[in-house]
Design an enzyme around this catalytic site. Structure first.
Site, PDB file in Angstrom:
ATOM      1  N   LYS A 196       0.869  -0.885   0.003  1.00 57.86           N
ATOM      2  CA  LYS A 196      -0.485   0.190  -0.378  1.00 57.86           C
ATOM      3  C   LYS A 196       1.125   1.224  -0.240  1.00 57.86           C
ATOM      4  O   LYS A 196       1.054   1.438   0.858  1.00 57.86           O
ATOM      5  CB  LYS A 196      -1.274  -0.027   1.644  1.00 57.86           C
ATOM      6  CG  LYS A 196      -1.859   1.033   1.325  1.00 57.86           C
ATOM      7  CD  LYS A 196      -2.727   0.813   2.495  1.00 57.86           C
ATOM      8  CE  LYS A 196      -4.082   1.890   2.256  1.00 57.86           C
ATOM      9  NZ  LYS A 196      -3.720   3.710   2.756  1.00 57.86           N
TER      10      LYS A 196
ATOM     11  N   CYS B  80     -19.388  22.167  25.760  1.00 55.27           N
ATOM     12  CA  CYS B  80     -20.089  23.814  27.123  1.00 55.27           C
ATOM     13  C   CYS B  80     -21.049  24.150  25.896  1.00 55.27           C
ATOM     14  O   CYS B  80     -21.881  23.186  25.030  1.00 55.27           O
ATOM     15  CB  CYS B  80     -18.895  24.051  25.348  1.00 55.27           C
ATOM     16  SG  CYS B  80     -19.526  26.645  25.513  1.00 55.27           S
TER      17      CYS B  80
END
Ligand code: IVH
Length: 698
Positions: A131, A441
């Site tokens: 690869k 948050c």
């Protein structure tokens, strides 16, 4: 003291100094072009850039004999707005699923056999090959002549880099022999050999330019040069690893087809091997791993591909990867360094991610100075303290991670990290919802981090793909209140006309980049529904889910209406959403949570006024079953149930488990029972397996 040539005015330069200056300017301008066009991160102001070009032109005018072949003033489209032309791929350029161990490979063989309905001990031959760590390209031949070359881009649309690919010796300009198909599209990997990479970097450093981090980045940077003459100097290489469209079959197996490509003159990897079994594939993996350092190019694993092409075709693909191939990756590379500090990064969904600031260290060829610590629990689990020696790991493209702290080496004075209770960006409370590991948050749309991250996501490559709006630019436009919500992006140009301080006069912008930006924005006023949905940045709605939603609701208005109705969990609309294969209750909740927020609805209304969202277009020339609901029952003889289902879905049909009045077709195999009876009772169209195959084009 004589001033350095770059400090002298043009009339003061000697011929030798002028030659040196032209060489320096060619390099510097090319560098800024790359920063501007490829990274969307200009390193100098437009005025400074223009000054470089003017100086180059003035020296050339005085010393015409010294004009270089790579002169910036020759560069066709050196200052063009658009960069490269976009090309739609004939078939998507997919990626590969990763296997990180022998067990994952065994799962792969198991899945292939199950899908094809083979016995679990049936022989499945695979090709195995390295690869390559480069970037993929599609190269088309018409009548044997190289006619078009493109980068992968987002997999659906790439960039036309034909002229640059022409500079690569491994890519034949004309196919050899006579028996090539009239139309052939080859796919493969563009890469840079390690020695060429080292030489290029040495030259860049000598010229005072930033070196590339690794051969892959160098290959990508070199291919995406607007001037093919620069690409030509970079010595890129190409391995063919496959093909997409061909007007005549290349063979019956992957290995035969690859041999055919080689005969046509393409370079294929000589390390490729046909493996008769999983054991042989594993042995190949071991062999390549040992050979890795000797290979002249970087690789990050091996790729296994089912050899029989008829099987490949039946296996097809899931979302972004084929079912017939897998990448067996080498283990992640690790290194030891010092953890200097931990900072919190707030993402677009409000997630607080602790990020380790590290003493920079090279891991697998890349300098790493930050690594993720994921969340609070992870820090506790690993027992990491500020000041610790830690092991950092990188695997492929994934964000570097901290594997563990070296407690045995713990120096004196390390500090425990206290996870914040408020968002470090907007100060709102950061809470951890039940069953979640991350702190978020709660500032929603008032938190600059979330807005900024959302805007960045909105314009990112797989979303609205607006060139020229990098991190810095988005932050600037947001801080100067030019862009507060996505719709503002499309009003930017009109609003500029009213502005007292035009963007073109702001530091780092200039007339050229402003004009280019407006053009890039205008070019994205039409957008596909799937990109639009993805761009919204809804939690858990990545590209695959966005595509599913687009496919099922086809139009923006339909989707919005359906989501409004689905807020009621006992509604049919909610059921329909959950019935989409791939959408579970948690994803559904995130989608509906998005719609429940009035600010999001307003933002959507505003956006809908600015852009045209194109209805979903089915990718294949679809058949009679597109949009229909089908039910399979009984044993199918020529395909497995999984295969039949995958084929139906690929054609845009919905596969249901039971027959109802809403069923359009019931496909019956042998030994069909109650579902067949029910279909008869309801008058649903009944097909046998042969009729189904005709309908499904198989
Ligand atoms: S086959 C349908 N073979 O790896 C996808 N890919 O992680 C066919 N790559 O995008 C890919 N070497 O750019 C294949 N020998 C090889 C490869 C290879 C490198 C790249 C390719 C692909 C990426 C997926």
């Amino acid at each position: 003291m004589t001033p350095a040539p770059e400090k002298k005015t043009v009339p003061e330069l000697t011929e030798a100094e002028a030659a040196a200056e032209l060489a320096r300017l060619a390099g510097e301008i090319a560098f800024h072009d790359a920063a501007y066009y490829q990274d969307a991160a200009p390193a100098v102001s437009d005025a400074a850039y223009d000054a470089l070009r003017l100086r180059n032109a003035a020296i050339e005018a005085r010393f015409p004999a010294l004009v270089r072949s790579d002169s910036p003033s020759h560069r066709i489209g050196a200052a063009p707005a658009a960069g490269f032309r976009k090309v739609a791929h004939s078939t998507p350029m997919l990626s590969l699923e990763n296997a990180f161990g022998a067990a994952d490979v065994a799962d792969f063989f198991g899945r292939v056999r199950r899908f094809l309905g083979l016995a679990q001990d049936a022989a499945v031959e695979v090709t195995a090959e390295p690869k390559i760590d480069g970037l993929s390209a599609a190269i088309s031949y018409e009548g044997g002549k190289f006619s078009l070359g493109a980068t992968r881009g987002d997999g659906t649309t790439g960039e036309d880099v034909t002229e640059n690919l022409r500079q690569i010796d491994d890519i034949p300009k004309a196919l050899k022999g006579k028996n090539f198909p009239d139309k052939l599209e080859v796919r493969g990997e563009v890469y840079m050999a390690r020695t060429d990479f080292l030489e290029l970097n040495a030259a860049r450093e000598a010229a005072g330019e930033a070196p590339f981090a690794n051969p892959r980045n160098a290959a990508a940077g070199s291919l995406r040069q607007l001037d093919p003459a620069i690409t030509a100097t970079r010595n890129l290489r190409f391995f063919a690893y496959g093909w997409s469209q061909t007007s005549a079959p290349l063979g019956k197996t992957q290995s035969a087809a690859m041999a055919q490509l080689e005969k046509f003159g393409l370079t294929v990897n000589a390390e490729a091997l046909l493996c008769k079994s999983m054991k042989a594939a594993e042995a190949y993996y071991e062999k390549i791993q040992e050979k890795r350092a000797e290979l002249p190019y970087d690789i990050d694993g091996i790729v296994l591909k089912v050899n029989r092409l008829d099987w490949q075709e039946r296996l097809g693909s899931v979302s972004r990867a084929p079912r017939w191939a897998i990448a067996r990756k080498f283990p992640a590379e690790q290194a030891e360094t010092l953890l200097k500090d931990i900072r919190i990064q707030v993402g677009r969904t409000g997630a607080l991610t602790p990020v380790a600031e590290l003493e920079p260290i090279t891991v697998g060829g890349v300098v790493v100075s930050r690594a993720t610590l994921h969340n609070k629990d992870e820090i506790a689990r690993k027992g990491v303290r500020i000041g610790d020696r830690v092991i950092v790991q990188r695997a492929g493209d994934v964000i570097p991670q901290i594997v563990r702290a070296l407690k045995e080496k713990r120096p004196k004075g390390t500090k425990e990290y206290v996870f914040p209770e408020t968002c470090p960006v907007c100060g709102s409370l950061a809470i951890r919802e039940e069953g979640e590991v991350v702190h978020r948050c709660t500032g929603g749309l008032i938190c600059p981090a979330q807005i900024l991250e959302r805007l960045r996501h909105f314009v990112s490559r797989d979303a609205f793909d607006i060139d020229g709006l990098g991190k810095k630019q988005v932050a600037f436009l947001w801080e100067t209140k030019r862009i507060q919500s996505p719709a503002d992006i499309f009003r930017l140009e009109a609003n500029e006309q009213l502005s007292k301080t035009p963007l073109a006069e702001c530091e780092g912008w200039g007339a050229l980049s402003t004009k280019n930006l407006f053009q890039a924005i205008a070019a994205r006023k039409r957008i596909s529904l799937e990109r639009f949905i993805y761009a919204l940045g809804i939690r858990q709605v990545g590209q695959a889910t966005a595509r599913l939603l687009a496919q099922h609701y086809t139009r923006l208005e339909n989707w919005r209406e359906a989501m409004a109705a689905a807020e009621d969990h006992v509604s049919a609309a909610y059921q329909k959403l959950l019935n989409i294969d791939g959408i579970g209750p948690s994803v559904a909740d995130d989608i509906l949570g998005f719609f429940a927020e009035p600010q999001n609805k307003d933002a959507l209304d505003a956006l809908a006024d600015e852009v045209t969202v194109q209805p979903f277009e089915a990718p294949e020339a679809m058949s009679e079953i597109t949009g229909k609901t089908v039910v399979f029952t009984g044993n199918l003889e020529t395909m497995t149930r999984a295969e039949a289902k995958a084929r139906a879905e690929a054609l845009g049909a919905k596969v249901a488990g039971s027959v109802s009045a809403k069923t359009d077709f019931v496909i019956v195999g042998a030994t069909a029972g109650s579902k067949l009876a029910k279909a008869r009772e309801l008058g649903v169209t009944i097909l046998d397996e042969a009729a189904w195959r005709t309908l499904a084009g198989r």
